[in-house]
Design a protein around this motif. Structure first.
Motif, PDB file in Angstrom:
ATOM      1  N   GLU A 599     -46.248  35.197  40.015  1.00 54.53           N
ATOM      2  CA  GLU A 599     -46.289  36.641  39.820  1.00 54.53           C
ATOM      3  C   GLU A 599     -45.420  37.331  40.853  1.00 54.53           C
ATOM      4  O   GLU A 599     -45.535  37.070  42.048  1.00 54.53           O
ATOM      5  CB  GLU A 599     -47.726  37.161  39.922  1.00 54.53           C
ATOM      6  CG  GLU A 599     -48.613  36.717  38.775  1.00 54.53           C
ATOM      7  CD  GLU A 599     -49.907  37.521  38.707  1.00 54.53           C
ATOM      8  OE1 GLU A 599     -50.062  38.458  39.512  1.00 54.53           O
ATOM      9  OE2 GLU A 599     -50.751  37.201  37.859  1.00 54.53           O
ATOM     10  N   SER A 627     -44.588  36.056  35.738  1.00 50.97           N
ATOM     11  CA  SER A 627     -45.256  37.307  35.381  1.00 50.97           C
ATOM     12  C   SER A 627     -44.674  38.438  36.210  1.00 50.97           C
ATOM     13  O   SER A 627     -44.437  38.271  37.407  1.00 50.97           O
ATOM     14  CB  SER A 627     -46.767  37.219  35.657  1.00 50.97           C
ATOM     15  OG  SER A 627     -47.379  36.243  34.867  1.00 50.97           O
ATOM     16  N   ASP A 629     -45.664  41.764  37.801  1.00 52.68           N
ATOM     17  CA  ASP A 629     -46.909  42.421  38.188  1.00 52.68           C
ATOM     18  C   ASP A 629     -46.688  43.914  38.389  1.00 52.68           C
ATOM     19  O   ASP A 629     -45.576  44.364  38.669  1.00 52.68           O
ATOM     20  CB  ASP A 629     -47.427  41.787  39.482  1.00 52.68           C
ATOM     21  CG  ASP A 629     -48.907  42.050  39.703  1.00 52.68           C
ATOM     22  OD1 ASP A 629     -49.545  42.650  38.815  1.00 52.68           O
ATOM     23  OD2 ASP A 629     -49.426  41.647  40.755  1.00 52.68           O
ATOM     24  N   LYS A 650     -47.726  42.263  33.387  1.00 52.55           N
ATOM     25  CA  LYS A 650     -49.017  42.746  33.867  1.00 52.55           C
ATOM     26  C   LYS A 650     -48.943  44.272  34.007  1.00 52.55           C
ATOM     27  O   LYS A 650     -48.187  44.793  34.821  1.00 52.55           O
ATOM     28  CB  LYS A 650     -49.392  42.098  35.198  1.00 52.55           C
ATOM     29  CG  LYS A 650     -49.557  40.587  35.109  1.00 52.55           C
ATOM     30  CD  LYS A 650     -50.221  39.995  36.340  1.00 52.55           C
ATOM     31  CE  LYS A 650     -51.712  40.244  36.337  1.00 52.55           C
ATOM     32  NZ  LYS A 650     -52.394  39.497  37.407  1.00 52.55           N
ATOM     33  N   ILE A 684     -50.794  41.533  30.053  1.00 50.98           N
ATOM     34  CA  ILE A 684     -52.048  41.378  30.788  1.00 50.98           C
ATOM     35  C   ILE A 684     -52.417  42.736  31.371  1.00 50.98           C
ATOM     36  O   ILE A 684     -51.615  43.356  32.067  1.00 50.98           O
ATOM     37  CB  ILE A 684     -51.920  40.351  31.927  1.00 50.98           C
ATOM     38  CG1 ILE A 684     -51.465  38.978  31.383  1.00 50.98           C
ATOM     39  CG2 ILE A 684     -53.231  40.205  32.686  1.00 50.98           C
ATOM     40  CD1 ILE A 684     -51.131  37.971  32.470  1.00 50.98           C
ATOM     41  N   GLU A 686     -54.570  44.812  34.029  1.00 43.89           N
ATOM     42  CA  GLU A 686     -55.324  44.676  35.272  1.00 43.89           C
ATOM     43  C   GLU A 686     -56.339  45.818  35.393  1.00 43.89           C
ATOM     44  O   GLU A 686     -56.301  46.785  34.650  1.00 43.89           O
ATOM     45  CB  GLU A 686     -54.375  44.724  36.474  1.00 43.89           C
ATOM     46  CG  GLU A 686     -53.276  43.681  36.449  1.00 43.89           C
ATOM     47  CD  GLU A 686     -52.350  43.814  37.644  1.00 43.89           C
ATOM     48  OE1 GLU A 686     -52.424  42.960  38.539  1.00 43.89           O
ATOM     49  OE2 GLU A 686     -51.572  44.777  37.679  1.00 43.89           O
TER      50      GLU A 686
END
Length: 726
Positions: A599, A627, A629, A650, A684, A686
């Motif tokens: 990430e 990923s 982030d 993310k 994704i 968070e």
């Protein structure tokens, strides 16, 4: 392309200037779907963006256009008007509109391959606008006005034709999506289409013969137009430049509408002016969207205060002003005391509510012309305008006492909160905004070191050494922890929305242990580790220990679909030795392809795009996934995403945690998710903290969920040192 979409593209391109990012690497994915031609020139007049429309109409692909000037792209091309307009945009921040009539040498663009063979150029209107505040870039829009040119010729022809042909022309105008009003040589209405009737509130029968101002009542930001556009058309035989205005239409009834308006003279074949045609469109929604984007770019979404970027800009203006005017200003830097206790014991929701209440309390204790901002976390800044030192000290102490007396309740718990305040004067002797902010931060740090809940005035002899000493304390502590292996691993589940009971995807988190084996959260030691260049060593520690655990339990993990995400710092991404270390460890421990993802934050990724791309592609070749982030934390996000070959996206938790109650945050999450899916990335979310957020994410279709509402972070290993995988 419909009106709202075209306007939105224009406004988005203009508002890219709000965010400080490298436009020379700007990806054209945001504007590629536009039904008009768009390209961007850098300060060297070379092309940095060339959209699909331009590629199709010119026959030149974007890859071949990028980096070249118009003269290099089109051999023998010369257009003095266009060149002057580009210079005006780059050097003087001026906009220009080049119509077909006054721009006879258009860009060599064709509507079809057949037209290209016949060398028949399309009729074009070219708009040139500066972007990036300083005029460092020039946005050029090319609109095919072939239908409009044909319509104009038809109108001129109709002046000498029979009545039934005039009616036929008006039938054509009635089918146009924009509002159209034609005026006679006296500036009176002689035609308006259905769209114009709807927007103005006047029927054609009511408006016929009325002066144009009665029907097309237009203002510029609540003020009358400074010039008479219809008279300009009739007397000069030229289209007026209305691009400088932010126009509103005052309809016969109802609220004002934001519009885009253009006017042009109607001439016969002898160039005699027969009247004027006005074409306009409703851009109210697009302008409101632009205002929302501008607001979000300069404000903190949680507290609605100014954000750090806007605060820095205002501080720079203050420094510039004080150098040319007599007077004295002041800056307060505030850091809440005991905020972490509330956040840790009651959760993020309580911490957010506390910050919002503190923001309201601070706003009620400053003057009307002072500027208040949230600088990040539990830190606030206040610019006190025209405020001498003594008055600044009084205001700071008044704020300190107000917060000292404030009580925050959450459920059955009640907390008292303090604040440490650093104060620095802003005088003509100040070096820069950055220097002032650093000094205020140093004074605030000194206030904390002196026992908290205090006001500390910056003095070079009593702040700099204390601040430096406090920063340096972490350096030997982190080095010692690395030497003594005093770090431990935690993990937080990332579950697929389609099956939230499945838990085979984990984000690995690192914690430091002090000499007494007490956990130190990352927020305390990671900033110092980044500042002193120790993060690559911590990243390597995490990588080595995770790989060892995987290797030790290979039989248990192989073929089961387990996935571990490891965070990498910005320092690691630019370190070639770290890349070599990761590849060596992958080979040494024989890590199965697809089991590891790394990430990286959006901020770290865009700070050095070429190095990060190199890093990412090397790791992907070694079987790892990547990923991105905190995606969405900057407005530059969509522009850079096309150049980052990641696998997971993310979504920034700042949008997710309030999306169930905030329509703008929900729209941001939805947009990011859609862009990710278009690029075939897994998304994704968070900060998923409750069922309402989960329900919203399910409607939007996000792929994976992560947060305290799913599972809090837990130790990665059990008491026997084995992986905890449930």
């Amino acid at each position: 392309m419909d009106v709202k979409q075209e306007t939105k593209v224009d406004l988005m391109a203009q508002n890219l200037a709000v965010v400080d990012f490298d436009l020379e690497k700007l990806a054209c994915d945001v504007i590629d779907k536009s039904d008009i031609g768009i390209f961007i020139l850098g300060r060297d007049k070379n092309i940095v963006c060339w959209n699909n429309w331009m590629a199709q109409m010119s026959g030149i692909k974007a890859d071949n256009a990028t980096g070249k000037s118009l003269e290099q792209l089109f051999t023998g091309f010369s257009n003095l008007r266009l060149e002057q307009a580009i210079d005006d945009a780059l050097l003087r921040g001026m906009s220009a509109v080049l119509s077909q009539k006054f721009n006879p040498h258009s860009l060599p663009l064709y509507k079809s391959p057949e037209d290209r063979k016949k060398k028949q150029l399309m009729s074009q209107m070219i708009m040139v606008k500066p972007i990036h505040n300083g005029g460092h870039y020039s946005l050029v829009q090319v609109i095919d006005v072939s239908p409009a040119s044909a319509r104009d010729k038809m109108l001129r022809h109709q002046a000498d034709e029979y009545k039934h042909q005039e009616l036929h022309t008006r039938a054509i105008l009635s089918s146009i999506a924009d509002a159209v009003i034609t005026l006679d040589v006296d500036g009176r209405v002689d035609y308006m289409n259905i769209v114009a009737e709807k927007l103005t509130g006047w029927s054609f029968q009511q408006a016929l013969g009325l002066p144009w101002k009665n029907v097309l009542s237009v203002i510029d930001k609540k003020e009358p137009l400074r010039s008479e556009p219809v008279r300009h058309c009739l007397q000069q035989g030229q289209a007026p430049d209305l691009g400088e205005y932010e126009l509103e239409l005052q309809p016969k009834s109802g609220a004002n509408l934001a519009i885009e308006l253009s006017m042009a003279p109607i001439c016969d074949q002898h160039s005699e002016t027969l009247g004027v045609v006005a074409i306009f469109r409703d851009v109210t929604n697009a302008r409101q969207l632009a205002q929302q984007i501008n607001w979000q770019a300069s404000h903190d979404t949680l507290t609605a205060l100014l954000n750090r970027r806007a605060f820095d800009d205002k501080l720079a203006e203050m420094v510039k002003t004080v150098r040319h005017q007599d007077g004295c200003h002041a800056l307060l830097y505030l850091d809440l005391d005991r905020f972490k206790i509330v956040n840790d014991t009651c959760g993020h929701a309580a911490g957010d509510e506390l910050l919002k209440q503190i923001a309201r309390l601070l706003a009620s204790n400053i003057r009307a012309n002072d500027l208040l901002a949230r600088l990040g976390g539990d830190e606030f800044g206040i610019q006190l305008l025209d405020c001498p030192a003594k008055a600044a000290a009084n205001i700071a102490n008044m704020i300190r006492i107000a917060i000292q007396q404030f009580r925050f309740s959450w459920g059955e718990k009640i907390f008292n909160i303090g604040v440490s305040i650093g104060v620095v004067e802003v005088t003509p002797r100040c070096k820069s905004a950055e220097d002032i902010l650093c000094k205020a931060d140093a004074a605030c740090y000194a206030a904390k070191k002196s026992g908290r809940d205090q006001v500390h005035f910056y003095r070079s002899e009593n702040c700099a050494a204390v601040y430096h000493q406090g920063e340096m304390e972490w350096f030997p502590r982190i080095q010692q922890a690395l030497a003594e292996d005093r770090f431990t691993l935690y993990a937080q589940k990332i579950v697929p929305l389609a099956d939230m009971k499945q838990s085979k995807h984990f984000e690995v988190l690192v914690r430091m242990l002090d000499a007494d084996a007490k956990l130190i959260p990352p927020g305390e030691f990671i900033p110092a580790a980044e500042r002193f260049g120790l993060m690559p060593k911590i990243d390597q520690w995490v990588i080595c220990h995770v790989f060892k655990l995987i290797a030790s339990e290979r039989a248990r993990l192989n073929g089961q679909g387990y996935h571990f995400a490891i965070n990498l710092s910005g320092c690691t991404l630019s370190d070639e030795q770290c890349l070599a270390f990761i590849k060596e460890q992958l080979a040494y421990f024989n890590i199965p392809p697809g089991m590891i993802s790394f990430e990286i934050t959006e901020t770290a990724a865009i700070s050095n795009l070429s190095s990060v791309n190199h890093f990412i592609r090397n790791l992907q070749q070694s079987g790892c996934r990547l990923s991105l982030d905190d995606f969405g934390s900057g407005l530059s996000s969509f522009a850079y995403l096309k150049n980052l070959p990641v696998d997971f996206l993310k979504i920034d938790g700042l949008f997710v945690k309030n999306m169930a109650v905030d329509a703008i945050d929900r729209a941001m999450v939805k947009s990011i998710n859609e862009i990710g899916h278009v690029m075939q990335l897994k998304t994704i979310a968070e900060f998923v903290e409750n069922d309402a957020i989960i329900a919203s994410l399910e409607e939007i279709g996000v792929d994976y969920l992560q947060g305290y509402g799913i599972a809090p972070p837990q130790p990665l290993t059990d008491a026997n040192g084995r992986l905890q995988l449930t």
